[in-house]
Enzyme design. Structure first.
Site, PDB file in Angstrom:
ATOM      1  N   ASN A  12       5.931   0.068   6.412  1.00 46.01           N
ATOM      2  CA  ASN A  12       4.878   0.178   7.415  1.00 46.01           C
ATOM      3  C   ASN A  12       4.773  -1.172   8.121  1.00 46.01           C
ATOM      4  OD1 ASN A  12       2.594   0.505   8.921  1.00 46.01           O
ATOM      5  ND2 ASN A  12       1.193   0.772   7.184  1.00 46.01           N
ATOM      6  N   LYS A  14       3.163  -1.939  10.733  1.00 44.38           N
ATOM      7  CA  LYS A  14       1.853  -2.179  11.367  1.00 44.38           C
ATOM      8  C   LYS A  14       2.065  -2.735  12.781  1.00 44.38           C
ATOM      9  CE  LYS A  14      -0.013  -2.524   6.784  1.00 44.38           C
ATOM     10  NZ  LYS A  14      -1.070  -2.984   5.901  1.00 44.38           N
ATOM     11  N   HIS A  98      -3.974   6.420   7.483  1.00 45.63           N
ATOM     12  CA  HIS A  98      -3.879   5.090   6.872  1.00 45.63           C
ATOM     13  C   HIS A  98      -5.273   4.451   6.881  1.00 45.63           C
ATOM     14  CE1 HIS A  98      -2.950   0.889   6.233  1.00 45.63           C
ATOM     15  NE2 HIS A  98      -1.809   1.294   5.696  1.00 45.63           N
ATOM     16  N   GLU A 100      -6.278   1.604   7.531  1.00 42.59           N
ATOM     17  CA  GLU A 100      -6.579   0.755   8.696  1.00 42.59           C
ATOM     18  C   GLU A 100      -6.966   1.606   9.909  1.00 42.59           C
ATOM     19  OE1 GLU A 100      -3.023  -1.624   8.510  1.00 42.59           O
ATOM     20  OE2 GLU A 100      -3.791  -2.603   6.702  1.00 42.59           O
ATOM     21  N   GLU A 166      -3.099   4.577  -1.618  1.00 43.83           N
ATOM     22  CA  GLU A 166      -3.213   3.188  -1.195  1.00 43.83           C
ATOM     23  C   GLU A 166      -4.638   2.702  -1.427  1.00 43.83           C
ATOM     24  OE1 GLU A 166       0.105   1.984   1.611  1.00 43.83           O
ATOM     25  OE2 GLU A 166      -1.503   2.721   2.867  1.00 43.83           O
ATOM     26  N   GLY A 172      -2.693  -5.574   1.539  1.00 40.05           N
ATOM     27  CA  GLY A 172      -2.639  -6.886   2.186  1.00 40.05           C
ATOM     28  C   GLY A 172      -3.386  -7.976   1.442  1.00 40.05           C
ATOM     29  N   SER A 212       0.228  -4.097  -1.599  1.00 41.48           N
ATOM     30  CA  SER A 212       0.834  -5.334  -2.104  1.00 41.48           C
ATOM     31  C   SER A 212       2.063  -5.094  -2.992  1.00 41.48           C
ATOM     32  CB  SER A 212      -0.217  -6.192  -2.817  1.00 41.48           C
ATOM     33  OG  SER A 212      -1.260  -6.526  -1.920  1.00 41.48           O
TER      34      SER A 212
HETATM   35  P1  PGA Z   1       0.665  -4.127   2.043  1.00 42.14           P
HETATM   36  O1  PGA Z   1       0.288  -2.861   2.977  1.00 42.14           O
HETATM   37  O2  PGA Z   1       1.977  -3.806   1.365  1.00 42.14           O
HETATM   38  O3  PGA Z   1       0.753  -5.291   2.974  1.00 42.14           O
HETATM   39  O4  PGA Z   1      -0.447  -4.261   1.039  1.00 42.14           O
HETATM   40  C1  PGA Z   1       0.524  -1.553   2.553  1.00 42.14           C
HETATM   41  C2  PGA Z   1       0.064  -0.572   3.599  1.00 42.14           C
HETATM   42  O5  PGA Z   1      -0.950  -0.840   4.263  1.00 42.14           O
HETATM   43  O6  PGA Z   1       0.680   0.485   3.811  1.00 42.14           O
END
Ligand code: PGA
Length: 253
Positions: A12, A14, A98, A100, A166, A172, A212
């Site tokens: 992903n 982003k 997601h 976000e 998630e 993140g 992460s």
């Molecule tokens: P991350 O993000 O690996 O940076 O924690 C995962 C995601 O948001 O899909």
């Protein structure tokens, strides 16, 4: 990981990378990813990068998809992208819900369900994201939140599809769920899917972990019975670290 479900490892990206970087990344990744018995691999770039990714990955075993999809097939929806438009640039997948998107755009559980339905109707595979916040976990509400999110997302029975667990507190932050904690949530999600769609669908369903994931923690997570791959954010931006995660996730690991 269960031998009957082929792992899916997804990047992903982003709101990162420019066209040149995306093309170089894809060219390097296809040299590293063999296909065959290995995990299935998919990239989720920003929509403006999709044509460059499609060109760089054409003829490879690596798939790509949209980071979001609109719930309607077309119309007056400024700034949005439809399932048909994603399919037109060769997408196989669409991320739905997601955290976000839920946070930045106020997406509700019901809307995520409609997006999953729109993705299926447009010929895409929805990868539906669910997960609890730190507050919900502290309040002992994790399973309740996951059940509500999954029930809404699967209301339209969008088969086939995949799920991504998630936990919001792990995205993140560098704080990964322990393998045991992730496995417990994945088992719960699979049993929810069985209740909603039947045991056969649930047994074939791939449930990815995201939050992460890095080359150093992927192997410990993927050996869990109900973890069938990863949705990787930060660590997917570096082709070596993403391919390290793919390498740790193959059958026999
Ligand atoms: P991350 O993000 O690996 O940076 O924690 C995962 C995601 O948001 O899909």
């Amino acid at each position: 990981m269960n031998e009957h479900r082929r792992p899916l490892i997804a990047a992903n990206w982003k709101m990162h990378l420019l066209r040149r970087e995306a093309s170089d990344y894809c060219r390097r990744l296809r040299e590293k990813v063999g296909g065959g018995d290995g995990p299935e691999v998919a990239i989720f770039p920003s929509p403006v990068l999709l044509p460059a990714v499609a060109e760089a990955l054409a003829g490879s075993t690596i798939a790509w998809g949209g980071q979001d999809v609109h719930a309607e097939p077309r119309g007056a929806h400024t700034g949005d992208v439809s399932a048909e438009q994603l399919a037109d640039v060769g997408c196989t997948w669409a991320l739905c819900g997601h955290s976000e998107r839920r946070r930045d755009h106020g997406e509700s559980d019901a809307l995520v369900g409609r997006k999953a339905q729109a993705a299926r109707a447009g010929g895409l595979l929805p990868l539906i994201c669910v997960g609890e916040t730190a507050e919900e976990r502290k309040a002992g509400k994790t399973f309740e939140v996951l059940s509500t999110q999954v029930a809404a997302a699967l209301a339209s029975k969008p088969q086939p599809f995949a799920l991504a667990y998630e936990p919001v507190w792990a995205i993140g932050t560098g704080e990964t769920a322990t393998p045991e904690l992730a496995q417990e949530a994945h088992r719960h999600l699979r049993s929810q899917a069985a209740e909603l769609l039947g045991e056969d669908v649930a047994q074939g369903l791939r449930i990815l972990y995201g939050g992460s994931v890095k080359p150093g923690n992927a192997a410990g997570l993927i050996v869990q019975e109900d973890i069938d791959g990863f949705l990787v954010g930060g660590a997917s931006l570096d082709v070596d670290s993403f391919s390290g995660i793919i390498g740790s996730s193959g059958p026999g690991t």
